[in-house]
Motif scaffolding. Structure first.
Motif, PDB file in Angstrom:
ATOM      1  N   SER A 104      12.931   5.576 -69.203  1.00  0.00           N
ATOM      2  CA  SER A 104      12.905   4.333 -68.434  1.00  0.00           C
ATOM      3  C   SER A 104      11.895   3.385 -69.067  1.00  0.00           C
ATOM      4  N   ASN A 105      12.204   2.112 -69.015  1.00  0.00           N
ATOM      5  CA  ASN A 105      11.245   1.125 -69.504  1.00  0.00           C
ATOM      6  C   ASN A 105      10.005   1.079 -68.619  1.00  0.00           C
ATOM      7  N   GLY A 106      10.156   1.446 -67.378  1.00  0.00           N
ATOM      8  CA  GLY A 106       9.051   1.422 -66.428  1.00  0.00           C
ATOM      9  C   GLY A 106       7.951   2.403 -66.742  1.00  0.00           C
ATOM     10  N   LYS A 107       8.265   3.408 -67.553  1.00  0.00           N
ATOM     11  CA  LYS A 107       7.241   4.402 -67.863  1.00  0.00           C
ATOM     12  C   LYS A 107       6.085   3.798 -68.649  1.00  0.00           C
ATOM     13  N   ASP A 108       6.288   2.621 -69.216  1.00  0.00           N
ATOM     14  CA  ASP A 108       5.217   1.948 -69.951  1.00  0.00           C
ATOM     15  C   ASP A 108       4.073   1.533 -69.037  1.00  0.00           C
ATOM     16  N   PHE A 109       4.322   1.443 -67.732  1.00  0.00           N
ATOM     17  CA  PHE A 109       3.287   1.063 -66.770  1.00  0.00           C
ATOM     18  C   PHE A 109       2.461   2.252 -66.291  1.00  0.00           C
ATOM     19  N   LEU A 110       2.950   3.451 -66.533  1.00  0.00           N
ATOM     20  CA  LEU A 110       2.262   4.643 -66.036  1.00  0.00           C
ATOM     21  C   LEU A 110       0.894   4.874 -66.675  1.00  0.00           C
ATOM     22  N   PRO A 111       0.701   4.583 -67.980  1.00  0.00           N
ATOM     23  CA  PRO A 111      -0.655   4.724 -68.521  1.00  0.00           C
ATOM     24  C   PRO A 111      -1.663   3.812 -67.806  1.00  0.00           C
ATOM     25  N   LEU A 112      -1.209   2.665 -67.349  1.00  0.00           N
ATOM     26  CA  LEU A 112      -2.084   1.773 -66.587  1.00  0.00           C
ATOM     27  C   LEU A 112      -2.498   2.437 -65.270  1.00  0.00           C
ATOM     28  N   LEU A 113      -1.549   3.055 -64.594  1.00  0.00           N
ATOM     29  CA  LEU A 113      -1.857   3.748 -63.348  1.00  0.00           C
ATOM     30  C   LEU A 113      -2.799   4.927 -63.605  1.00  0.00           C
ATOM     31  N   ARG A 114      -2.542   5.676 -64.660  1.00  0.00           N
ATOM     32  CA  ARG A 114      -3.429   6.803 -64.975  1.00  0.00           C
ATOM     33  C   ARG A 114      -4.846   6.316 -65.291  1.00  0.00           C
ATOM     34  N   LYS A 115      -4.952   5.165 -65.955  1.00  0.00           N
ATOM     35  CA  LYS A 115      -6.275   4.586 -66.255  1.00  0.00           C
ATOM     36  C   LYS A 115      -7.003   4.243 -64.951  1.00  0.00           C
ATOM     37  N   GLU A 116      -6.283   3.684 -63.993  1.00  0.00           N
ATOM     38  CA  GLU A 116      -6.887   3.355 -62.700  1.00  0.00           C
ATOM     39  C   GLU A 116      -7.275   4.621 -61.937  1.00  0.00           C
ATOM     40  N   ILE A 117      -6.490   5.670 -62.068  1.00  0.00           N
ATOM     41  CA  ILE A 117      -6.829   6.944 -61.424  1.00  0.00           C
ATOM     42  C   ILE A 117      -8.096   7.516 -62.045  1.00  0.00           C
ATOM     43  N   LYS A 118      -8.259   7.379 -63.352  1.00  0.00           N
ATOM     44  CA  LYS A 118      -9.488   7.838 -64.005  1.00  0.00           C
ATOM     45  C   LYS A 118     -10.699   7.077 -63.480  1.00  0.00           C
ATOM     46  N   LYS A 119     -10.562   5.767 -63.305  1.00  0.00           N
ATOM     47  CA  LYS A 119     -11.649   4.971 -62.727  1.00  0.00           C
ATOM     48  C   LYS A 119     -11.942   5.450 -61.301  1.00  0.00           C
ATOM     49  N   PHE A 120     -10.879   5.728 -60.564  1.00  0.00           N
ATOM     50  CA  PHE A 120     -11.023   6.216 -59.199  1.00  0.00           C
ATOM     51  C   PHE A 120     -11.789   7.528 -59.178  1.00  0.00           C
ATOM     52  N   ARG A 121     -11.473   8.415 -60.101  1.00  0.00           N
ATOM     53  CA  ARG A 121     -12.153   9.713 -60.156  1.00  0.00           C
ATOM     54  C   ARG A 121     -13.651   9.551 -60.399  1.00  0.00           C
ATOM     55  N   LYS A 122     -14.020   8.590 -61.229  1.00  0.00           N
ATOM     56  CA  LYS A 122     -15.454   8.345 -61.462  1.00  0.00           C
ATOM     57  C   LYS A 122     -16.121   7.850 -60.179  1.00  0.00           C
ATOM     58  N   LEU A 123     -15.472   6.913 -59.504  1.00  0.00           N
ATOM     59  CA  LEU A 123     -15.999   6.434 -58.231  1.00  0.00           C
ATOM     60  C   LEU A 123     -16.054   7.563 -57.205  1.00  0.00           C
ATOM     61  N   GLN A 124     -15.029   8.369 -57.221  1.00  0.00           N
ATOM     62  CA  GLN A 124     -14.917   9.475 -56.268  1.00  0.00           C
ATOM     63  C   GLN A 124     -16.058  10.462 -56.457  1.00  0.00           C
ATOM     64  N   HIS A 125     -16.414  10.731 -57.694  1.00  0.00           N
ATOM     65  CA  HIS A 125     -17.503  11.676 -57.971  1.00  0.00           C
ATOM     66  C   HIS A 125     -18.807  11.163 -57.357  1.00  0.00           C
ATOM     67  N   THR A 126     -19.114   9.893 -57.558  1.00  0.00           N
ATOM     68  CA  THR A 126     -20.320   9.300 -56.996  1.00  0.00           C
ATOM     69  C   THR A 126     -20.248   9.267 -55.476  1.00  0.00           C
ATOM     70  N   TRP A 127     -19.078   8.935 -54.964  1.00  0.00           N
ATOM     71  CA  TRP A 127     -18.859   8.867 -53.520  1.00  0.00           C
ATOM     72  C   TRP A 127     -19.098  10.215 -52.863  1.00  0.00           C
ATOM     73  N   ARG A 128     -18.595  11.279 -53.475  1.00  0.00           N
ATOM     74  CA  ARG A 128     -18.779  12.634 -52.906  1.00  0.00           C
ATOM     75  C   ARG A 128     -20.248  12.985 -52.800  1.00  0.00           C
ATOM     76  N   LEU A 129     -21.037  12.532 -53.757  1.00  0.00           N
ATOM     77  CA  LEU A 129     -22.474  12.840 -53.734  1.00  0.00           C
ATOM     78  C   LEU A 129     -23.191  12.110 -52.604  1.00  0.00           C
ATOM     79  N   THR A 130     -22.619  11.006 -52.131  1.00  0.00           N
ATOM     80  CA  THR A 130     -23.258  10.230 -51.074  1.00  0.00           C
ATOM     81  C   THR A 130     -22.824  10.663 -49.670  1.00  0.00           C
ATOM     82  N   LEU A 131     -21.807  11.508 -49.596  1.00  0.00           N
ATOM     83  CA  LEU A 131     -21.334  11.941 -48.267  1.00  0.00           C
ATOM     84  C   LEU A 131     -22.327  12.884 -47.608  1.00  0.00           C
TER      85      LEU A 131
END
Length: 131
Positions: A104-131
């Protein structure tokens, strides 16, 4: 990032990123589902279409789980919901990888989503430490 950007604030950085991921995954899913909706030559549907729904379902669940974690009084309960957020983000990432292998041509957008998930994981790690 200051510790005040997390906590009991529904506008915390991790919460905002979860909402961004939901919006992005919904748009990508919509785009991919049109490509995958057609029956294959053998008359069967493309099984990958289910992964498009999975990424939406997993991403829509992130923000409520974050709010639940932030609203709990006891540490044990906070970490239960935080673990759920981690599990959802891992499943979401894996489903993105699966969808990147589709035709699918749409699969070209998935690396963008994975990049945002990686950013989320970094935020999530810091967030977990503050809970």
């Amino acid at each position: 990032m200051s510790p005040h950007s997390f906590g009991n604030n529904p506008q915390s950085a991790v919460y905002k990123k979860a909402l961004e991921i939901f919006a992005l995954s919904r748009h990508i899913s919509y785009y991919l589902s049109h490509d995958l909706a057609y029956l294959q030559r053998n008359g069967k549907e493309d099984e990958n279409i289910y992964f498009t729904g999975d990424i939406v379902q997993q991403s829509v669940s992130l923000a409520p789980q974050i709010l639940k974690a932030e609203s709990q009084s006891f540490s044990e309960e906070k970490h239960k919901y935080a673990t759920s957020v981690m599990r959802l983000s891992n499943l979401l990432y894996k489903n993105c990888e699966r969808l990147e292998r589709i035709n699918s041509n749409g699969k070209d957008f998935l690396p963008l989503l994975r990049k945002e998930i990686k950013k989320f994981r970094k935020l999530q790690h810091t967030w977990r430490l503050t809970l």
